[in-house]
Write a protein that holds these residues in place. Structure first.
Motif, PDB file in Angstrom:
ATOM      1  N   HIS A   1      10.676  11.517  -6.900  1.00 57.93           N
ATOM      2  CA  HIS A   1       9.446  11.864  -7.115  1.00 57.93           C
ATOM      3  C   HIS A   1       8.410  10.936  -6.416  1.00 57.93           C
ATOM      4  N   PHE A   2       7.298  11.701  -5.748  1.00 53.42           N
ATOM      5  CA  PHE A   2       6.081  11.072  -5.144  1.00 53.42           C
ATOM      6  C   PHE A   2       5.527  10.112  -6.004  1.00 53.42           C
ATOM      7  N   ILE A   3       5.017   8.880  -5.588  1.00 54.92           N
ATOM      8  CA  ILE A   3       4.218   8.223  -6.368  1.00 54.92           C
ATOM      9  C   ILE A   3       3.366   7.286  -5.242  1.00 54.92           C
ATOM     10  N   SER A   4       1.942   6.977  -5.975  1.00 55.35           N
ATOM     11  CA  SER A   4       1.198   6.383  -4.835  1.00 55.35           C
ATOM     12  C   SER A   4       0.875   4.868  -5.415  1.00 55.35           C
ATOM     13  N   ASN A   5       1.319   4.071  -6.460  1.00 53.19           N
ATOM     14  CA  ASN A   5       1.283   2.965  -6.952  1.00 53.19           C
ATOM     15  C   ASN A   5       2.640   2.469  -7.855  1.00 53.19           C
ATOM     16  N   ARG A   6       2.809   1.362  -7.690  1.00 55.53           N
ATOM     17  CA  ARG A   6       4.047   0.782  -8.386  1.00 55.53           C
ATOM     18  C   ARG A   6       3.873   1.030  -9.904  1.00 55.53           C
TER      19      ARG A   6
ATOM     20  N   ASP B   1       0.885  -1.178   0.151  1.00 59.15           N
ATOM     21  CA  ASP B   1       0.144   0.081   0.070  1.00 59.15           C
ATOM     22  C   ASP B   1       1.021   1.273  -0.051  1.00 59.15           C
ATOM     23  N   LEU B   2       1.042   1.992  -1.187  1.00 64.94           N
ATOM     24  CA  LEU B   2       1.704   3.302  -1.208  1.00 64.94           C
ATOM     25  C   LEU B   2       0.962   4.308  -1.007  1.00 64.94           C
ATOM     26  N   SER B   3      -0.156   4.241  -0.668  1.00 65.99           N
ATOM     27  CA  SER B   3      -0.883   5.312  -0.460  1.00 65.99           C
ATOM     28  C   SER B   3      -1.246   5.759   1.168  1.00 65.99           C
ATOM     29  N   ALA B   4      -0.343   4.818   1.912  1.00 66.59           N
ATOM     30  CA  ALA B   4      -0.444   5.094   3.494  1.00 66.59           C
ATOM     31  C   ALA B   4       0.643   6.038   3.942  1.00 66.59           C
ATOM     32  N   LYS B   5       1.670   6.484   3.113  1.00 66.31           N
ATOM     33  CA  LYS B   5       2.586   7.259   3.615  1.00 66.31           C
ATOM     34  C   LYS B   5       3.050   8.062   2.121  1.00 66.31           C
ATOM     35  N   ALA B   6       3.684   9.061   2.394  1.00 61.85           N
ATOM     36  CA  ALA B   6       4.400   9.971   1.247  1.00 61.85           C
ATOM     37  C   ALA B   6       5.572   9.161   0.823  1.00 61.85           C
ATOM     38  N   TYR B   7       5.790   8.303  -0.172  1.00 68.17           N
ATOM     39  CA  TYR B   7       6.695   7.573  -0.672  1.00 68.17           C
ATOM     40  C   TYR B   7       7.317   8.072  -1.794  1.00 68.17           C
ATOM     41  N   CYS B   8       8.435   8.447  -1.940  1.00 69.01           N
ATOM     42  CA  CYS B   8       9.202   8.842  -3.077  1.00 69.01           C
ATOM     43  C   CYS B   8      10.351   7.752  -3.744  1.00 69.01           C
ATOM     44  N   PHE B   9      10.347   7.748  -5.052  1.00 77.28           N
ATOM     45  CA  PHE B   9      11.248   6.753  -5.660  1.00 77.28           C
ATOM     46  C   PHE B   9      12.199   7.792  -6.560  1.00 77.28           C
ATOM     47  N   PRO B  10      13.694   7.124  -6.853  1.00 80.21           N
ATOM     48  CA  PRO B  10      14.523   7.868  -7.564  1.00 80.21           C
ATOM     49  C   PRO B  10      14.325   7.833  -9.182  1.00 80.21           C
ATOM     50  N   ARG B  11      14.691   8.915  -9.503  1.00 79.73           N
ATOM     51  CA  ARG B  11      14.924   8.887 -11.161  1.00 79.73           C
ATOM     52  C   ARG B  11      16.212   9.482 -11.612  1.00 79.73           C
ATOM     53  N   VAL B  12      16.691   8.697 -12.321  1.00 81.81           N
ATOM     54  CA  VAL B  12      18.065   9.245 -12.770  1.00 81.81           C
ATOM     55  C   VAL B  12      18.094  10.216 -13.827  1.00 81.81           C
ATOM     56  N   GLU B  13      18.806  11.226 -13.528  1.00 79.41           N
ATOM     57  CA  GLU B  13      18.921  12.492 -14.609  1.00 79.41           C
ATOM     58  C   GLU B  13      20.416  12.869 -14.615  1.00 79.41           C
ATOM     59  N   GLY B  14      20.949  12.624 -15.820  1.00 75.89           N
ATOM     60  CA  GLY B  14      22.472  12.788 -15.834  1.00 75.89           C
ATOM     61  C   GLY B  14      23.141  11.912 -14.832  1.00 75.89           C
ATOM     62  N   LYS B  15      23.962  12.427 -13.828  1.00 76.02           N
ATOM     63  CA  LYS B  15      24.586  11.622 -12.858  1.00 76.02           C
ATOM     64  C   LYS B  15      23.972  12.012 -11.483  1.00 76.02           C
ATOM     65  N   GLU B  16      22.776  12.376 -11.597  1.00 79.28           N
ATOM     66  CA  GLU B  16      22.155  12.976 -10.395  1.00 79.28           C
ATOM     67  C   GLU B  16      20.797  11.926 -10.064  1.00 79.28           C
ATOM     68  N   LEU B  17      20.499  11.779  -8.843  1.00 77.99           N
ATOM     69  CA  LEU B  17      19.127  11.291  -8.520  1.00 77.99           C
ATOM     70  C   LEU B  17      18.318  12.154  -8.123  1.00 77.99           C
ATOM     71  N   HIS B  18      17.053  12.175  -8.844  1.00 77.57           N
ATOM     72  CA  HIS B  18      15.749  12.975  -8.414  1.00 77.57           C
ATOM     73  C   HIS B  18      14.675  12.270  -7.824  1.00 77.57           C
TER      74      HIS B  18
ATOM     75  N   GLU C   1       7.298  13.957 -15.648  1.00 77.96           N
ATOM     76  CA  GLU C   1       6.460  14.860 -16.117  1.00 77.96           C
ATOM     77  C   GLU C   1       5.070  14.746 -15.263  1.00 77.96           C
ATOM     78  N   LYS C   2       4.629  13.618 -14.511  1.00 80.66           N
ATOM     79  CA  LYS C   2       3.710  13.231 -14.146  1.00 80.66           C
ATOM     80  C   LYS C   2       3.850  13.130 -12.578  1.00 80.66           C
ATOM     81  N   HIS C   3       4.606  13.135 -11.972  1.00 78.37           N
ATOM     82  CA  HIS C   3       4.834  12.835 -10.711  1.00 78.37           C
ATOM     83  C   HIS C   3       5.751  14.216  -9.978  1.00 78.37           C
ATOM     84  N   LEU C   4       5.159  14.586  -8.587  1.00 79.66           N
ATOM     85  CA  LEU C   4       5.763  15.680  -8.107  1.00 79.66           C
ATOM     86  C   LEU C   4       7.158  15.288  -7.603  1.00 79.66           C
TER      87      LEU C   4
END
Length: 179
Positions: free
Chosen positions: A83-88, A64-81, A104-107
């Motif tokens: 973003h919050f998601i609520s569903n795998r 259940d990813l809606s129970a808390k604010a979960y964020c997952f990494p996205r690679v951009e160049g050499k950095e991790l950014h 573009e779709k996730h905060l």
């Protein structure tokens, strides 16, 4: 010398993980997730940074990813950014074939709000030292924008080693959980 030691250790760990069956990895993943969700830091965190596992990594993503604010990494160049998601199902294949959020779709997460970050690794030692995959993505973000978050390394028991060669840029975990 240290780079060669790290590479040899990565290869050794890959062989150890390859010896695990899918069922052994699934059982260990559930045990690690149980340990993780029982941490007081987990319960007190406003936001939690997770990662979507590759086949050789523990799956520590709650159902259940809606129970808390979960964020997952996205690679951009050499950095991790992160973003919050609520569903795998909101993850898509990104850099290195890893599932990650669509920018573009996730905060975008404000990382100063992240209370706990769950970190993968090729190996860990009991002092909290981590051996990554060699690209430095996590070391960079853990030493800057996530430096105040509680850092939890997760791995299979076979990935725990006596010691890991360290370099000045390597970031130590606050806790390492394994099964």
């Amino acid at each position: 010398m240290i780079l060669e030691q790290k590479q040899c250790l990565r290869e050794s760990m890959r062989a150890r993980i390859a010896a695990l069956t899918v069922e052994q990895r699934q059982i260990a993943s559930l045990q690690i997730l149980e340990k993780l969700t029982s941490l007081k830091e987990w319960h007190s965190a406003r936001a939690i940074a997770l990662f979507h596992p590759l086949a050789f990594e523990p799956d520590c993503v709650p159902l259940d990813l809606s129970a808390k604010a979960y964020c997952f990494p996205r690679v951009e160049g050499k950095e991790l950014h992160f973003h919050f998601i609520s569903n795998r199902e909101h993850l898509k294949k990104g850099a290195f074939g890893i599932l990650e959020p669509d920018a573009e779709k996730h905060l975008l997460a404000k990382l100063e709000d992240v209370g706990i970050v769950v970190v993968p690794g090729a190996a860990f030692d009991e002092q909290g030292n981590r051996l990554g995959k060699g690209q430095g993505f996590y070391d960079r973000v853990l030493s800057t924008t996530l430096k105040n978050a509680f850092k939890v390394g997760v791995c299979f028991a076979c990935q725990i080693t006596e010691s890991i060669p360290q370099e000045p840029h390597d970031v130590r975990m606050n806790r390492v959980l394994f099964a």
